[in-house]
Design a protein around this motif. Structure first.
Motif, PDB file in Angstrom:
ATOM      1  N   ALA A 135       0.740  -7.894  -3.429  1.00 25.00           N
ATOM      2  CA  ALA A 135       1.611  -6.756  -3.798  1.00 25.00           C
ATOM      3  C   ALA A 135       1.176  -5.471  -3.208  1.00 25.00           C
ATOM      4  N   ALA A 136      -0.230  -5.254  -3.429  1.00 24.99           N
ATOM      5  CA  ALA A 136      -0.833  -4.015  -2.927  1.00 24.99           C
ATOM      6  C   ALA A 136      -0.865  -4.126  -1.269  1.00 24.99           C
ATOM      7  N   LEU A 137      -0.846  -5.112  -0.769  1.00 27.90           N
ATOM      8  CA  LEU A 137      -0.799  -5.142   0.597  1.00 27.90           C
ATOM      9  C   LEU A 137       0.709  -4.713   1.327  1.00 27.90           C
ATOM     10  N   VAL A 138       1.725  -5.420   0.658  1.00 28.39           N
ATOM     11  CA  VAL A 138       2.815  -5.339   0.756  1.00 28.39           C
ATOM     12  C   VAL A 138       3.579  -3.469   0.546  1.00 28.39           C
ATOM     13  N   ASP A 139       3.025  -3.097  -0.616  1.00 34.29           N
ATOM     14  CA  ASP A 139       3.113  -1.718  -1.025  1.00 34.29           C
ATOM     15  C   ASP A 139       2.391  -0.899   0.242  1.00 34.29           C
ATOM     16  N   TYR A 140       1.329  -1.229   0.859  1.00 31.83           N
ATOM     17  CA  TYR A 140       0.688  -0.413   1.800  1.00 31.83           C
ATOM     18  C   TYR A 140       1.384  -0.564   2.879  1.00 31.83           C
ATOM     19  N   ALA A 141       1.720  -1.697   3.329  1.00 33.18           N
ATOM     20  CA  ALA A 141       2.866  -2.071   4.551  1.00 33.18           C
ATOM     21  C   ALA A 141       3.924  -1.180   4.588  1.00 33.18           C
ATOM     22  N   PRO A 147      -3.376 -21.451  24.182  1.00 32.95           N
ATOM     23  CA  PRO A 147      -2.416 -21.605  23.332  1.00 32.95           C
ATOM     24  C   PRO A 147      -2.508 -20.893  22.083  1.00 32.95           C
ATOM     25  N   ILE A 148      -3.919 -21.060  21.265  1.00 33.87           N
ATOM     26  CA  ILE A 148      -4.077 -20.378  20.107  1.00 33.87           C
ATOM     27  C   ILE A 148      -4.031 -18.974  20.386  1.00 33.87           C
ATOM     28  N   ALA A 149      -4.585 -18.194  21.441  1.00 37.58           N
ATOM     29  CA  ALA A 149      -4.513 -17.072  21.707  1.00 37.58           C
ATOM     30  C   ALA A 149      -2.993 -16.475  21.460  1.00 37.58           C
ATOM     31  N   GLU A 150      -2.163 -17.212  22.310  1.00 40.43           N
ATOM     32  CA  GLU A 150      -0.648 -16.987  22.510  1.00 40.43           C
ATOM     33  C   GLU A 150      -0.115 -16.971  20.940  1.00 40.43           C
ATOM     34  N   ALA A 151      -0.419 -17.653  20.230  1.00 37.98           N
ATOM     35  CA  ALA A 151       0.096 -18.216  18.804  1.00 37.98           C
ATOM     36  C   ALA A 151      -0.121 -16.584  17.903  1.00 37.98           C
ATOM     37  N   PHE A 152      -1.616 -16.426  18.028  1.00 34.26           N
ATOM     38  CA  PHE A 152      -2.117 -15.325  17.383  1.00 34.26           C
ATOM     39  C   PHE A 152      -1.494 -13.884  17.865  1.00 34.26           C
ATOM     40  N   GLU A 153      -1.155 -13.917  19.233  1.00 35.25           N
ATOM     41  CA  GLU A 153      -0.602 -12.782  19.653  1.00 35.25           C
ATOM     42  C   GLU A 153       0.964 -12.691  19.198  1.00 35.25           C
ATOM     43  N   ALA A 154       1.393 -13.620  18.987  1.00 34.42           N
ATOM     44  CA  ALA A 154       2.900 -13.714  18.600  1.00 34.42           C
ATOM     45  C   ALA A 154       3.115 -13.083  16.991  1.00 34.42           C
ATOM     46  N   TRP A 155       1.945 -13.869  16.348  1.00 36.95           N
ATOM     47  CA  TRP A 155       1.979 -13.578  14.931  1.00 36.95           C
ATOM     48  C   TRP A 155       1.427 -12.288  14.399  1.00 36.95           C
ATOM     49  N   MET A 156       0.517 -11.714  15.315  1.00 39.78           N
ATOM     50  CA  MET A 156      -0.275 -10.287  15.009  1.00 39.78           C
ATOM     51  C   MET A 156       0.697  -9.022  15.713  1.00 39.78           C
ATOM     52  N   TRP A 157       1.688  -9.502  16.589  1.00 36.27           N
ATOM     53  CA  TRP A 157       2.230  -8.379  17.515  1.00 36.27           C
ATOM     54  C   TRP A 157       4.002  -8.789  17.542  1.00 36.27           C
ATOM     55  N   PRO A 158       4.546  -8.822  16.243  1.00 39.78           N
ATOM     56  CA  PRO A 158       5.848  -9.189  16.316  1.00 39.78           C
ATOM     57  C   PRO A 158       6.640  -7.946  17.112  1.00 39.78           C
ATOM     58  N   GLU A 159       7.983  -8.492  17.024  1.00 40.08           N
ATOM     59  CA  GLU A 159       8.709  -7.566  18.025  1.00 40.08           C
ATOM     60  C   GLU A 159       8.609  -6.181  17.487  1.00 40.08           C
ATOM     61  N   PRO A 160       8.905  -5.070  18.514  1.00 40.58           N
ATOM     62  CA  PRO A 160       8.845  -3.733  17.929  1.00 40.58           C
ATOM     63  C   PRO A 160       9.874  -3.363  16.836  1.00 40.58           C
ATOM     64  N   ALA A 161       9.644  -2.538  16.042  1.00 43.24           N
ATOM     65  CA  ALA A 161      10.664  -2.096  15.086  1.00 43.24           C
ATOM     66  C   ALA A 161      11.048  -3.109  14.045  1.00 43.24           C
ATOM     67  N   VAL A 162      10.172  -3.838  13.719  1.00 44.53           N
ATOM     68  CA  VAL A 162      10.499  -4.898  12.636  1.00 44.53           C
ATOM     69  C   VAL A 162       9.978  -4.262  11.302  1.00 44.53           C
ATOM     70  N   ASP A 163       8.902  -3.113  11.325  1.00 52.49           N
ATOM     71  CA  ASP A 163       8.084  -2.614  10.348  1.00 52.49           C
ATOM     72  C   ASP A 163       8.513  -1.082  10.501  1.00 52.49           C
ATOM     73  N   ARG A 164       8.899  -0.490   9.220  1.00 52.94           N
ATOM     74  CA  ARG A 164       9.104   0.993   9.146  1.00 52.94           C
ATOM     75  C   ARG A 164       7.818   1.705   9.656  1.00 52.94           C
ATOM     76  N   TYR A 165       6.454   1.061   9.299  1.00 54.90           N
ATOM     77  CA  TYR A 165       5.275   1.924   9.514  1.00 54.90           C
ATOM     78  C   TYR A 165       4.409   0.705  10.192  1.00 54.90           C
ATOM     79  N   PRO A 166       4.416   0.428  11.469  1.00 56.53           N
ATOM     80  CA  PRO A 166       3.922  -0.664  12.365  1.00 56.53           C
ATOM     81  C   PRO A 166       2.223  -0.682  12.217  1.00 56.53           C
ATOM     82  N   GLU A 167       1.722   0.605  12.090  1.00 59.27           N
ATOM     83  CA  GLU A 167       0.338   0.661  12.117  1.00 59.27           C
ATOM     84  C   GLU A 167      -0.045   0.121  10.513  1.00 59.27           C
ATOM     85  N   ARG A 168       0.475   0.492   9.637  1.00 59.08           N
ATOM     86  CA  ARG A 168       0.220  -0.133   8.289  1.00 59.08           C
ATOM     87  C   ARG A 168       0.520  -1.476   8.155  1.00 59.08           C
TER      88      ARG A 168
END
Length: 185
Positions: free
Chosen positions: A171-177, A118-139
């Motif tokens: 703010a720096a993390l958001v700017d980077y992302a 269960p903890i691994a499933e939660a982290f999986e969901a938190w770390m790997w959201p649905e595709p295309a939610v971010d313009r720069y997924p790796e960042r």
């Protein structure tokens, strides 16, 4: 007092025991003593240590998901901004110690084999959201990992709980992302 409130008080007591002594200190008797109840009173709500740890994990996952949802504005990149805001905000909030204690639950979950899934499933969901939610997924992934690193370090380094430093790092993390730190991104 309603049963749900008592249950939360018992989970709070378990977190206190965990944060002071680590997973090896988490016994039903220690939690009962911390909560000021009899062991039988604790067993009424949690029939075993495994059930207690399950309750801790379920509450951690629910609270974390609720925090992310609270900060999510629905715009592109909002999940990563919500992840960073939720993580960094709680380091400087009035209830920072309580929130940081919640993460001692992960240590307890690691000692209970049936809770690792269960903890691994939660982290999986938190770390790997649905595709295309971010313009720069790796960042965005790197920024979320860095926010987690900030969280873990704040448990041991009080400087990371400073609101101004925290605000600048966030703010720096958001700017980077979002690629704003680099014109070519």
């Amino acid at each position: 007092m309603p049963s749900g409130d008592r249950r939360d008080e018992l989970l709070d007591a378990a977190e206190q025991v965990l944060s002071r002594g680590g997973p090896q200190a988490l016994t039903l008797q220690a939690v009962a003593d911390e909560a000021g109840v009899s062991k039988g009173g604790l067993l009424y709500h949690f029939a075993s240590k495994s059930e207690l740890v399950r309750g801790l994990v379920e509450r951690l996952v629910e609270d974390t998901n609720n925090n992310y949802a609270r900060w999510d504005d629905g715009e592109p990149g909002s999940y990563t901004r919500a992840y960073i805001a939720s993580t960094t905000h709680h380091l400087t909030a009035a209830d920072a110690d309580r929130v940081l204690r919640r993460w001692s639950v992960i240590l307890a979950a690691s000692t209970e084999p049936e809770m690792q899934g269960p903890i691994a499933e939660a982290f999986e969901a938190w770390m790997w959201p649905e595709p295309a939610v971010d313009r720069y997924p790796e960042r965005a992934q790197i920024a979320r990992l860095a926010a987690d690193g900030l969280w873990w370090n704040a448990m041991f380094v009080n400087a990371f709980r400073d609101p101004e430093l925290n605000k600048r790092i966030s703010a720096a993390l958001v700017d980077y992302a979002e690629g704003r730190d680099h014109p070519e991104a």
